[in-house]
Design an enzyme around this catalytic site. Structure first.
Site, PDB file in Angstrom:
ATOM      1  CB  ALA A   1     -31.097 -11.173 -15.738  1.00  0.00           C
ATOM      2  CB  THR A   2     -31.995  -9.682 -21.028  1.00  0.00           C
ATOM      3  OG1 THR A   2     -30.653  -9.253 -20.817  1.00  0.00           O
ATOM      4  CG2 THR A   2     -32.628  -8.817 -22.108  1.00  0.00           C
TER       5      THR A   2
ATOM      6  CG  ASN B   1     -23.817  -4.320 -15.376  1.00  0.00           C
ATOM      7  OD1 ASN B   1     -24.560  -3.465 -14.903  1.00  0.00           O
ATOM      8  ND2 ASN B   1     -23.408  -4.295 -16.629  1.00  0.00           N
TER       9      ASN B   1
ATOM     10  CD  GLN C   1     -23.244  -8.963 -12.543  1.00  0.00           C
ATOM     11  OE1 GLN C   1     -22.468  -9.668 -11.891  1.00  0.00           O
ATOM     12  NE2 GLN C   1     -23.247  -8.968 -13.861  1.00  0.00           N
TER      13      GLN C   1
ATOM     14  N   GLY D   1     -29.301 -17.226 -14.378  1.00  0.00           N
ATOM     15  CA  GLY D   1     -28.664 -18.503 -14.052  1.00  0.00           C
ATOM     16  C   GLY D   1     -27.153 -18.476 -14.194  1.00  0.00           C
ATOM     17  CG  HIS D   2     -25.098 -16.526 -17.672  1.00  0.00           C
ATOM     18  ND1 HIS D   2     -24.001 -15.735 -17.954  1.00  0.00           N
ATOM     19  CD2 HIS D   2     -26.182 -15.813 -18.050  1.00  0.00           C
ATOM     20  CE1 HIS D   2     -24.421 -14.589 -18.475  1.00  0.00           C
ATOM     21  NE2 HIS D   2     -25.740 -14.620 -18.544  1.00  0.00           N
TER      22      HIS D   2
ATOM     23  CB  THR E   1     -41.796 -26.137 -23.363  1.00  0.00           C
ATOM     24  OG1 THR E   1     -42.904 -26.471 -24.182  1.00  0.00           O
ATOM     25  CG2 THR E   1     -41.330 -27.361 -22.596  1.00  0.00           C
TER      26      THR E   1
ATOM     27  CB  CYS F   1     -24.870  -6.318 -22.409  1.00  0.00           C
ATOM     28  SG  CYS F   1     -25.128  -7.703 -21.297  1.00  0.00           S
TER      29      CYS F   1
END
Length: 401
Positions: free
Chosen positions: A71-72, A151, A179, A200-201, A239, A325
């Site tokens: 997301a960053t 967040n 979030q 994703g995480h 890739t 973060c």
């Protein structure tokens, strides 16, 4: 291992996601951009499926999904990319003071490049005022970037109304939904969102992968940050990491399918945690507008207790005093300061992150431990003792050394 209550920092990989990923980490290792053999064809097909799964989660078309490293990167690409592409006509960006650090830092970089940025204040509950936003939009405004779910405090902004306003004023609207995706219902068409960032995480998928939704009609143009082979419609060269992308797709599909169940589970445990602490610990404040909040993010300030001391005392529970973060900084949370919190209350805040795999017994254990350690730490505090004696601490003139 400690009990895990830090779901806003990251979520555990769902075992079903790992099952989907494993073949692409072992035998199906082809480059999805290799068009001359079966290895490439198989992974390309899997990446296409993942793109469809992520798109379905937010009501988008698969061709509008651009895979990123997280997301960053997605936030950087959206904010800087749109601003730089339209800089010949428009040079103004609007965001909120409580945005994620990567959005705020992207805006500061753009300011150094000559762009003008408006940082909207928020209410005591953390909400952006639609009137403030309406007043801030100019003919030169290129982009509005407001996050869906905060967040640190879990406040849910009125994304649909913000999107409606931006569409009426012909301004692109980006939302950081790291979030929110897989946790609350999202539909980019209904909400008039032009760009959306996903991680994703944060939805029980793997780390190192994210996605940026970029609207095709009306088309949003942006200048890519990463150039090279022209993958991802030329918006993000490099890739595509097929195993991570497959994992994110599987996590998105699970999030869509189990959203209602997860929300009910998290809401029940959140209520149990808040009610349990409130019944046994006095002078606790929940940060964030209670009417507009994601239940899985519970940010509490404990008066007369240093947040870092409480964190260290609760060593058997994985918690946070703010954003992962920025937690290396000893400064009080800029999000809580934007809400108007005093320094002492900002320093005394703890974020409890409840997720899909949190259990009732874990929540009960945390309640017991919070009560014990808050009581112990307050007994050591001269300020707590003075407060108990009825002294108004705000009237004291502290000597300067």
């Amino acid at each position: 291992m400690p009990i895990y209550l830090d779901a806003q920092a990251t979520t555990p990989l769902d075992p079903r996601v790992l099952d989907a990923m494993m073949p692409f980490m072992t035998e199906n290792y082809g480059n999805p951009h290799s068009r001359t053999h079966k290895y490439g064809w198989d992974t390309e097909r899997a990446v296409d499926t993942a793109r469809e799964q992520v798109a379905a989660l937010i009501g988008a078309h698969p061709k509008e999904i651009v895979f990123t490293s997280g997301a960053t990167e997605a936030n950087n690409t959206a904010v800087k990319g749109v601003a730089r592409f339209y800089k010949g006509k428009k040079n103004h960006i609007i965001t909120a003071q409580t945005e994620h650090k990567c959005v705020l830092d992207s805006c500061r970089v753009l300011q150094e490049e000559g762009f003008e940025v408006t940082y909207l204040p928020v209410s005591k509950g953390g909400m952006v005022s639609l009137e403030d936003l309406k007043a801030a939009i100019r003919p030169t405004t290129a982009l509005v970037s407001i996050m869906a779910v905060n967040n640190e405090i879990g406040v849910v902004q009125d994304i649909a109304e913000i999107g409606k306003l931006c569409r009426a004023r012909r301004v692109f609207f980006h939302t950081d939904a790291a979030q929110a995706a897989g946790k609350i219902p999202l539909n980019v068409a209904d909400m008039n969102v032009d760009l959306m960032s996903i991680s994703g995480h944060k939805l029980y998928g793997p780390k190192g992968v994210g996605a940026l939704y970029v609207r095709r009609r009306p088309r949003v143009r942006l200048e890519p940050i990463i150039t090279g082979g022209g993958q991802e419609r030329g918006l993000r060269s490099g890739t595509v990491p097929s195993s991570l992308v497959v994992g994110m797709g599987a996590a998105a599909a699970l999030g869509a399918r189990e959203l209602d169940y997860d929300y009910a589970h998290v809401s029940r445990l959140s209520k149990r945690l808040i009610d349990g602490i409130a019944a046994r610990v006095s002078h606790v404040v929940r940060n964030g507008d209670p009417e507009h909040i994601y239940p899985g993010c519970v940010n509490l300030s404990f008066s007369f207790v240093e947040g870092e001391s409480l964190l260290m005392a609760l060593k058997n529970v994985a918690l946070s005093s703010g954003s992962a973060c920025t937690s290396a900084s000893l400064e009080p949370s800029y999000v809580l300061r934007a809400l108007g919190a005093e320094d002492d209350m900002a320093h005394s805040s703890i974020r409890f992150g409840i997720g899909r795999f949190t259990t009732e017994s874990e929540v009960d254990y945390v309640i017991d431990n919070v009560e014990a350690h808050v009581t112990r730490l307050r007994e050591m505090s001269p300020l707590w003792e003075m407060f108990q004696e009825g002294i108004d601490l705000k009237t004291i003139q502290w000597s300067q050394h």
